[in-house]
Enzyme design. Structure first.
Site, PDB file in Angstrom:
ATOM      1  N   HIS A 399       0.797  -1.234   0.000  1.00 18.87           N
ATOM      2  CA  HIS A 399       0.000   0.000   0.000  1.00 18.87           C
ATOM      3  C   HIS A 399       0.828   1.282   0.000  1.00 18.87           C
ATOM      4  CE1 HIS A 399       1.045   0.729   4.122  1.00 18.87           C
ATOM      5  NE2 HIS A 399       0.117   1.616   4.318  1.00 18.87           N
ATOM      6  N   GLY A 400       2.122   1.193   0.256  1.00 16.55           N
ATOM      7  CA  GLY A 400       2.880   2.451   0.317  1.00 16.55           C
ATOM      8  C   GLY A 400       4.357   2.201   0.501  1.00 16.55           C
TER       9      GLY A 400
END
Lengths: 476, 149
Positions: A399-400
């Protein structure tokens, strides 16, 4: 982490065989280099999750895994309710349904750069951001209940956005089986004036240029054209979700023993899915998912208002909206049997592959868009889910980037003004109410998102579609 | 330790921050459990602003009960996060009394002034990570946990 503690399955898959109380193996998808850089706590947390009742297949961690609360951030675990499986407040986290949405603008980089300052100021004025900010909407208890049950549908019915946005939101904009009555008065009170607010920390609204396309077919289906710009919003369920997380973490930490669950870490607080507290949490957590969907829908509407005012025509169609802190009931094949599992994704994105029935018609052939946020001033990526991801990690991806430096170290290393000036020199305008906040979120405080995205692609979790470069960043 | 306030060099009541990956740990140290709770609350405020710059003008009363000191600390810090979020206050001074598992406190704060305070980050909640509250040396009490921001 010490790589010798793992069994190498491939260049990007590393296994921890079950020992002691572990019911299943741990599996981390990452390169050797990324794993070496991870904190030892990730190992502990992956193995701790593997001890929880009813866990299916493995305790997974994504390439951006880092030390979280109970679960690692970047952790994925699925539980079977028919095998005494649990739901964990710690496994979802405090910012329930924190997620990312991207709107297309159809505008070129030069269109944006001509009015860059005006646009940045207008977005900053329109979208409440940072500590102490309040939205223009005040919810009484009845409206709060309607919002918690209706999610983005509630927002659209109140004039925030358009009906055709809804099919571009996970769960078609409304999480089923939310139970607003399971949400405490304290949680409701925290949200009363918080709808349509961005928050702070790593949350942002960015105007980004599509700087590079990797997969022409998927990019075209997604509406992403090199040189054109998008608006990306990263935020979650605000105070309501934080309060639900706080309350149920405590309740489950105390209750676990009564269900005969031994917690290797209090933060793994959980309860059987079929228990009263487990069901109550699911009802409250699903309400918080709806709160996050409604919140991002309102912020998308606020962004549209600004673009309409400045550019006239553009209506910012929604590409997709996806959350990364959730527990969702999903059918998955385990061996040859299809089972409904409770899939926890903590700092991990759902990444359905091609032909998944939950995807809107226009995207189904390609798979689900997956958004990987960079940090302020660095690039972000759009990926697409793969068929293999289902087998690898219940259709999940990273996600990041994850932090590589603590907030206080960042504060000692950079001044907020210096960070703003440096980004401005690179053509990126930042608007934020806090210079200290800007220093703590400096680009150098985060890991290189490229290595994470490449590892996700090489592992088969998702495939790169496009790289996005920021032009404007509104930051809390 | 990354930052510290009041008396850290003299061994008197003081607070400090400790590192936790993406987030930050708050720690209060004092001659009693109540003092350690007061200092942990100052450390919580220091995640947002320098507590020394605050001019408290409003007081909030908080009463809590928990099964043990650890959970009392969890409840105390989360009660402050709740009051900050719903009243728009930042707290700069605290009077805490603890008897058994009961806490009675007054938190003194002022309204957030975004221009003057420039609060760095919103606190989502106090967590159970590194959560502990108790006497670590004779006469020295410590209260700490990681907060999610």
């Amino acid at each position: 982490m010490d790589i010798s503690r793992f069994e190498r399955l491939s260049d990007t898959a590393w296994q921890i065989p079950p020992t002691g109380a572990m019911r299943v193996p741990g599996v981390i998808y990452a390169t050797e280099e990324l794993i070496r850089d991870m904190d030892d706590k990730v190992y502990d947390q992956v193995t701790n999750v593997a001890t929880l009742p009813g866990i299916v297949k493995a305790s997974f961690a994504m390439p951006d895994a880092h030390w979280g609360y109970g679960f690692p951030i970047g952790g994925v675990a699925a539980f079977d309710p028919d095998d005494d499986g649990v739901v964990s407040a710690g496994g979802v986290g405090f910012d329930i349904s924190c997620g990312v949405r991207t709107h297309l603008t159809g505008l070129s980089r030069s269109d944006i750069m001509k009015v860059q300052g005006e646009l940045a100021d207008a977005l900053y004025a329109q979208v409440p951001v940072g500590v102490g900010s309040e939205g223009k909407i005040t919810l009484d208890d009845a409206e709060m209940t309607a919002m918690l049950a209706g999610g983005a549908h509630w927002a659209v019915a109140r004039g925030y956005g358009r009906p055709d946005d809804l099919e571009r939101i996970e769960e078609n904009g409304r999480q089923e089986d939310a139970v607003p009555s399971a949400v405490s008065q304290q949680a409701r009170k925290r949200q009363r004036r918080a709808m349509g607010t961005l928050g702070s920390g790593n949350h942002y609204l960015e105007v980004q240029e599509v700087a590079e396309v990797f997969d022409a077919g998927a990019a075209e289906a997604f509406g992403l054209k090199e040189g054109e710009c998008v608006v990306t919003i990263h935020c979650g369920s605000r105070g309501l979700g934080h309060q639900i997380g706080t309350e149920f973490l405590r309740e489950m930490a105390v209750a676990a023993a009564t269900y005969g669950i031994t917690l290797p870490d209090r933060e793994l607080a959980c309860a059987p899915i079929k228990s009263e507290v487990g069901q109550r949490y699911l009802g409250a957590m699903r309400s918080a998912i709806n709160c996050a969907l409604a919140n991002r829908q309102i912020i998308g509407h606020l962004a549209r208002q600004v673009f309409r005012r400045i550019f006239g025509e553009p209506d910012l169609p929604l590409l997709f909206d996806v959350s990364h802190n959730t527990c969702k009931v999903e059918p998955h094949a385990v061996g040859s049997v299809a089972r409904h599992l409770y899939v926890h994704r903590k700092g991990a994105t759902r990444a359905f592959g091609p032909d998944h029935p939950n995807l809107p018609e226009a995207l189904r052939r390609w798979g689900q868009p997956v958004f990987i946020g960079g940090s302020m001033g660095t690039e972000s990526y759009v990926l697409v889910g793969t068929r293999e991801s289902e087998e690898l990690a219940f259709s999940s991806a990273c996600h990041g980037a994850g932090r590589q430096m603590s907030r206080s170290e960042a504060l000692r290393t950079w001044s907020g003004r210096e960070v703003l000036d440096r980004l401005k020199a690179r053509g990126i305008l930042v608007r934020s109410p806090s210079l200290r906040g800007v220093a703590e979120e400096a680009p150098g405080a985060y890991k290189d998102v490229r290595a994470v995205v490449d590892a996700a692609e090489n592992a088969g979790l998702a495939r790169k579609v496009a790289r996005l470069a920021p032009l404007i960043c509104i930051k809390g | 330790m990354s930052e510290a306030g009041d008396g850290s060099s003299t061994g008197l009541a003081h607070w400090e921050h400790f590192q936790h990956g993406a987030d930050i740990g708050v720690r209060g140290i004092g001659p009693s459990l109540a003092s350690a709770f007061e200092q942990a609350a100052l450390a919580l405020t220091a995640v947002l602003v320098n507590p020394g710059t605050l001019q408290p003008s409003e007081t909030v009363e908080i009463e809590l009960e928990a099964p043990n000191a650890d959970l009392l600390l969890y409840d105390w810090l989360n009660a402050l996060v709740f009051e900050m979020g719903t009243r728009g206050l930042i707290f700069g001074a605290f009077d805490v009394a603890i008897e058994g598992n009961k806490l009675v406190a007054r938190a003194h704060g002022e309204r957030v002034d975004r221009d003057r305070h420039q609060p760095a980050v919103e606190i989502k909640g106090a967590t159970m990570t590194e959560l502990s509250a108790g006497e670590v040396h004779p006469g020295q009490w410590r209260a700490q946990c990681v907060v999610d921001v």
